[in-house]
Motif scaffolding. Structure first.
Motif, PDB file in Angstrom:
ATOM      1  N   UNK A 245       4.792   8.919  14.772  1.00 50.12           N
ATOM      2  CA  UNK A 245       5.072   8.370  13.442  1.00 50.12           C
ATOM      3  C   UNK A 245       4.753   6.878  13.379  1.00 50.12           C
ATOM      4  N   UNK A 246       4.877   6.201  14.505  1.00 52.79           N
ATOM      5  CA  UNK A 246       4.620   4.760  14.537  1.00 52.79           C
ATOM      6  C   UNK A 246       3.150   4.421  14.317  1.00 52.79           C
ATOM      7  N   UNK A 247       2.274   5.418  14.427  1.00 46.61           N
ATOM      8  CA  UNK A 247       0.846   5.177  14.239  1.00 46.61           C
ATOM      9  C   UNK A 247       0.450   5.089  12.772  1.00 46.61           C
ATOM     10  N   UNK A 248       1.312   5.555  11.881  1.00 44.89           N
ATOM     11  CA  UNK A 248       0.995   5.525  10.450  1.00 44.89           C
ATOM     12  C   UNK A 248       1.163   4.103   9.907  1.00 44.89           C
ATOM     13  N   UNK A 249       0.130   3.603   9.278  1.00 44.55           N
ATOM     14  CA  UNK A 249       0.159   2.244   8.743  1.00 44.55           C
ATOM     15  C   UNK A 249       0.023   2.284   7.225  1.00 44.55           C
ATOM     16  N   UNK A 250       0.683   1.351   6.565  1.00 45.71           N
ATOM     17  CA  UNK A 250       0.635   1.213   5.100  1.00 45.71           C
ATOM     18  C   UNK A 250       1.045   2.506   4.393  1.00 45.71           C
ATOM     19  N   UNK A 278      -3.048   5.591   2.117  1.00 49.74           N
ATOM     20  CA  UNK A 278      -4.145   5.470   1.144  1.00 49.74           C
ATOM     21  C   UNK A 278      -5.438   6.145   1.575  1.00 49.74           C
ATOM     22  N   UNK A 279      -5.730   6.167   2.858  1.00 47.65           N
ATOM     23  CA  UNK A 279      -7.013   6.706   3.327  1.00 47.65           C
ATOM     24  C   UNK A 279      -7.018   8.228   3.416  1.00 47.65           C
ATOM     25  N   UNK A 283      -3.421  14.532   2.244  1.00 47.33           N
ATOM     26  CA  UNK A 283      -2.424  14.903   3.241  1.00 47.33           C
ATOM     27  C   UNK A 283      -1.104  14.202   2.977  1.00 47.33           C
ATOM     28  N   UNK A 284      -0.040  14.894   3.342  1.00 48.02           N
ATOM     29  CA  UNK A 284       1.287  14.294   3.330  1.00 48.02           C
ATOM     30  C   UNK A 284       1.828  14.407   4.750  1.00 48.02           C
ATOM     31  N   UNK A 285       2.256  13.294   5.293  1.00 50.09           N
ATOM     32  CA  UNK A 285       2.783  13.281   6.655  1.00 50.09           C
ATOM     33  C   UNK A 285       4.289  13.487   6.619  1.00 50.09           C
TER      34      UNK A 285
END
Length: 338
Positions: A245-250, A278-279, A283-285
């Motif tokens: 989860x820590x890899x997800x940015x913005x 945004x990119x 997808x929804x994490x």
């Protein structure tokens, strides 16, 4: 007549002896005992490394290692991905219980013709007594009902395709792909707060009740609808590897799902968060309650689950309106008949 008595007795004794011997399988060939492929018990295994060649790896072996730590199986390579405990347990049992059907070649010199060359799927199995077993799974036999397998530097043997399906698993087959970890029989409530919908499903039954009764946003619904809603969410799964989860940015918040369950007599509340980046708008994490893992979920399927209560509400409303509609029709018919 008396002179025949000894002969008759001998015949009777022979018949009784033959019947007894037959009942003990003295006259039957013993059934051949199938040889075990690995000759180990599932409890003997300490770690397994899978070298899997797929189209995704472009001919290179993707390596995954699972190890038993403090009585719990964990994946340590390529990452500490969460595992499906049931899948791992079944896999270990399948490995220890696998049989070899026949020996194809005692001392093979050309492994490529069996698919046991560089293209083979390989497993390195380390046992608790530090012994190591190397297994290679090759191609199909001509009859198409078995695969070629070789253990260590032994003979090439045939193993049923059905067995190979159970033991020749890839990393993804062993991963926990469902982020929403809940047991329908323990769930007391679900509360969804999102952009597209907000709703609460709640059990109104007392502890120990034979049948649960449910409300959705305060209105009573059928138990089957409640179970369908829980299952709709629980069974959502990802087709991709999970990420930290820590890899997800913005990331941007999309929804939260609060789940209340009764586990071993204690009330437990887990909160799942849905995020978008945004990119990756499609997808929804889904972030697990411990905040460690992020599951990539298809936005469409999650939206369907999010709005599923609308179909329950429509169904309930429809059934509630039916009596009124019938009365209106009756009144209209009576008026027309006057």
């Amino acid at each position: 007549m008396r002179k025949w008595v000894p002969t008759i007795l001998v015949v009777i004794v022979l018949i009784v002896g033959w019947v007894y011997a037959d009942s003990q399988n003295y006259f039957r060939e013993e059934e051949a005992v199938q040889a075990k492929l690995l000759g180990i018990q599932s409890g003997d295994i300490q770690s397994i490394t899978i070298h899997d060649i797929t189209e995704e790896t472009s001919g290179a072996a993707a390596t995954s290692t699972l190890t038993l730590e403090n009585g719990v199986w964990q994946m340590v390579e390529p990452k500490a991905y969460p595992l499906n405990g049931y899948s791992v347990s079944s896999w270990l049992d399948a490995l220890s219980g696998a049989n070899q059907e026949l020996v194809v070649e005692e001392a093979p010199t050309d492994l490529d013709k069996y698919g046991l060359g560089t293209d083979a799927t390989r497993m390195d199995i380390k046992l608790k007594d530090n012994r190591e077993i190397k297994m290679a799974i090759g191609g199909q036999l001509p009859a198409d009902d078995a695969r070629y397998v070789r253990v260590d530097s032994g003979p090439v043997v045939a193993v049923q395709t059905e067995t190979i399906t159970s033991i020749g698993l890839s990393r993804r087959d062993l991963l926990d792909t469902t982020p929403f970890n809940m047991d329908e029989t323990n769930v007391g409530s679900l509360e969804w707060e999102g952009e597209a919908a907000t709703w609460m499903l709640k059990s109104t039954s007392e502890n120990g009740a034979a049948e649960q009764t449910w409300t959705l946003n305060g209105k009573t619904i059928e138990a089957t609808d409640a179970v369908s809603l829980i299952g709709k969410i629980k069974n959502l799964s990802t087709a991709d590897d999970v990420r930290k989860a820590s890899e997800l940015k913005n990331s941007v918040p999309r929804f939260t799902l609060s789940v209340e369950e009764t586990v071993n007599g204690q009330q437990v509340r887990d909160v799942y968060r849905g995020l978008t980046v945004p990119s990756e708008s499609d997808q929804i994490w889904v972030i697990t309650p411990d905040g460690q893992w992020a599951y990539a979920m298809d936005a469409t399927s999650l939206t369907e689950a999010e709005k599923f209560p609308d179909t329950i509400k429509a169904s309930t409303t429809s059934s509630e309106e039916t009596p009124s509609s019938v009365n209106d029709a009756t009144t209209s018919s009576s008026t027309d008949g006057k």
